[in-house]
Write a protein that holds these residues in place. Structure first.
Motif, PDB file in Angstrom:
ATOM      1  N   MET A 187       0.843  -1.197   0.000  1.00  0.00           N
ATOM      2  CA  MET A 187       0.000   0.000   0.000  1.00  0.00           C
ATOM      3  C   MET A 187       0.876   1.243   0.000  1.00  0.00           C
ATOM      4  SD  MET A 187      -2.988  -0.310   2.791  1.00  0.00           S
ATOM      5  CE  MET A 187      -4.232  -1.530   2.722  1.00  0.00           C
ATOM      6  N   PRO A 188       0.450   2.271  -0.713  1.00  0.00           N
ATOM      7  CA  PRO A 188       1.146   3.552  -0.571  1.00  0.00           C
ATOM      8  C   PRO A 188       0.997   4.048   0.870  1.00  0.00           C
ATOM      9  CG  PRO A 188      -0.371   3.576  -2.443  1.00  0.00           C
ATOM     10  CD  PRO A 188      -0.621   2.317  -1.690  1.00  0.00           C
ATOM     11  N   TRP A 189       1.882   4.917   1.295  1.00  0.00           N
ATOM     12  CA  TRP A 189       1.897   5.389   2.679  1.00  0.00           C
ATOM     13  C   TRP A 189       0.566   5.995   3.091  1.00  0.00           C
ATOM     14  CZ3 TRP A 189       0.935  10.401   3.907  1.00  0.00           C
ATOM     15  CH2 TRP A 189       1.031  11.335   2.880  1.00  0.00           C
ATOM     16  N   TYR A 190      -0.107   6.712   2.189  1.00  0.00           N
ATOM     17  CA  TYR A 190      -1.362   7.372   2.557  1.00  0.00           C
ATOM     18  C   TYR A 190      -2.488   6.353   2.769  1.00  0.00           C
ATOM     19  CZ  TYR A 190      -2.097   6.976  -2.503  1.00  0.00           C
ATOM     20  OH  TYR A 190      -2.209   6.494  -3.776  1.00  0.00           O
ATOM     21  N   GLU A 191      -2.490   5.243   2.033  1.00  0.00           N
ATOM     22  CA  GLU A 191      -3.492   4.211   2.272  1.00  0.00           C
ATOM     23  C   GLU A 191      -3.204   3.483   3.586  1.00  0.00           C
ATOM     24  OE1 GLU A 191      -3.863   1.604  -1.091  1.00  0.00           O
ATOM     25  OE2 GLU A 191      -4.532   3.218  -2.406  1.00  0.00           O
ATOM     26  N   SER A 192      -1.932   3.215   3.861  1.00  0.00           N
ATOM     27  CA  SER A 192      -1.558   2.588   5.132  1.00  0.00           C
ATOM     28  C   SER A 192      -1.951   3.480   6.295  1.00  0.00           C
ATOM     29  CB  SER A 192      -0.055   2.320   5.191  1.00  0.00           C
ATOM     30  OG  SER A 192       0.323   1.416   4.194  1.00  0.00           O
ATOM     31  N   THR A 195      -4.363   5.708   6.295  1.00  0.00           N
ATOM     32  CA  THR A 195      -5.824   5.676   6.384  1.00  0.00           C
ATOM     33  C   THR A 195      -6.295   4.417   7.114  1.00  0.00           C
ATOM     34  OG1 THR A 195      -6.001   6.918   4.323  1.00  0.00           O
ATOM     35  CG2 THR A 195      -7.970   5.731   5.038  1.00  0.00           C
ATOM     36  N   PHE A 196      -5.718   3.276   6.781  1.00  0.00           N
ATOM     37  CA  PHE A 196      -6.061   2.018   7.437  1.00  0.00           C
ATOM     38  C   PHE A 196      -5.764   2.093   8.930  1.00  0.00           C
ATOM     39  CE2 PHE A 196      -4.788  -2.405   8.595  1.00  0.00           C
ATOM     40  CZ  PHE A 196      -6.028  -3.001   8.425  1.00  0.00           C
ATOM     41  N   LEU A 197      -4.607   2.616   9.282  1.00  0.00           N
ATOM     42  CA  LEU A 197      -4.233   2.763  10.686  1.00  0.00           C
ATOM     43  C   LEU A 197      -5.180   3.730  11.404  1.00  0.00           C
ATOM     44  CD1 LEU A 197      -2.253   2.095  12.959  1.00  0.00           C
ATOM     45  CD2 LEU A 197      -0.848   3.995  12.177  1.00  0.00           C
ATOM     46  N   THR A 198      -5.557   4.810  10.732  1.00  0.00           N
ATOM     47  CA  THR A 198      -6.471   5.789  11.318  1.00  0.00           C
ATOM     48  C   THR A 198      -7.838   5.156  11.607  1.00  0.00           C
ATOM     49  OG1 THR A 198      -5.334   7.581  10.153  1.00  0.00           O
ATOM     50  CG2 THR A 198      -7.561   8.045  10.963  1.00  0.00           C
ATOM     51  N   VAL A 199      -8.329   4.356  10.683  1.00  0.00           N
ATOM     52  CA  VAL A 199      -9.615   3.675  10.896  1.00  0.00           C
ATOM     53  C   VAL A 199      -9.527   2.777  12.129  1.00  0.00           C
ATOM     54  CG1 VAL A 199     -11.195   1.928   9.937  1.00  0.00           C
ATOM     55  CG2 VAL A 199     -10.400   3.817   8.504  1.00  0.00           C
ATOM     56  N   LEU A 200      -8.439   2.039  12.268  1.00  0.00           N
ATOM     57  CA  LEU A 200      -8.277   1.177  13.440  1.00  0.00           C
ATOM     58  C   LEU A 200      -8.184   1.999  14.722  1.00  0.00           C
ATOM     59  CD1 LEU A 200      -5.812  -1.543  12.108  1.00  0.00           C
ATOM     60  CD2 LEU A 200      -8.248  -1.798  12.583  1.00  0.00           C
TER      61      LEU A 200
END
Length: 185
Positions: free
Chosen positions: A153-158, A160-165
């Motif tokens: 994943m690009p850094w911004y998608e990673s 975003t995923f971390l932010t959701v968690l």
């Protein structure tokens, strides 16, 4: 670390029917090799496919939880060291089982630190193992199935995923506080 991963991959591929046993054993020695759970689960998906890799990872992580419980309870020094680590990292913070489950999904969160929280929250070995097994299913499935996607994943998608968690974790924290306030009334 890349050389170790390639060596382990080659060993498992050449092992034939013993491959799954070696892979499960890899989960048991993973902490001593300083390999993150996500790396081993992704390797399981690559080597054994989604279903096999997920099942072997669930078995391996569950056995690791059982071994950790026994180590902490039979060797007081191990338990004391882990409690010091817990206090250093998290202080006296209390968590719910749901929060521990969410943190188990986050890559690179210390697996055994979360096991300590489960040990504190449960009343028996059986209850601890129940929640431990439930807690490893989601990360094993997620990392096995989407391991390459997460890794690439690009850094911004990673992020975003971390932010959701993290938002899910905060939501569970707020809910826990509301329940505590209601029980005090």
């Amino acid at each position: 670390m890349i050389e170790a991963e390639q060596w382990i991959e080659g060993l498992i591929e050449q092992a034939g029917w013993l491959g799954p046993v070696l892979f499960i054993f890899l989960h048991l020695i993973r902490p001593f090799l300083f390999l993150p759970v996500v790396v081993v689960c992704v390797a399981g998906g690559y080597l054994f496919g989604f279903l096999g890799g997920a099942v072997y990872s669930i078995i391996g992580l569950s056995l690791m939880s059982a071994v950790f419980y026994k180590l902490v309870n039979h060797f007081p020094r191990v338990g004391e060291r882990m409690l010091k680590l817990k206090r250093k990292v998290a202080g006296e913070r209390k968590m719910t089982i749901g929060q521990v489950m969410v943190l188990r999904v986050m890559p690179f969160v210390h697996f055994h630190l979360l096991s300590l929280y489960l040990m504190d929250m449960t009343k028996s070995y059986r209850e601890y193992m129940h929640y431990s097994v439930l807690g490893v299913i989601t990360p094993a499935l997620l990392y096995t199935a989407f391991g390459e996607v997460i890794e690439r994943m690009p850094w911004y998608e990673s992020l975003t995923f971390l932010t959701v968690l993290l938002v899910l974790y905060a939501f569970l924290e707020r809910r826990k506080k509301q329940k505590q306030e209601q029980s005090e009334d």
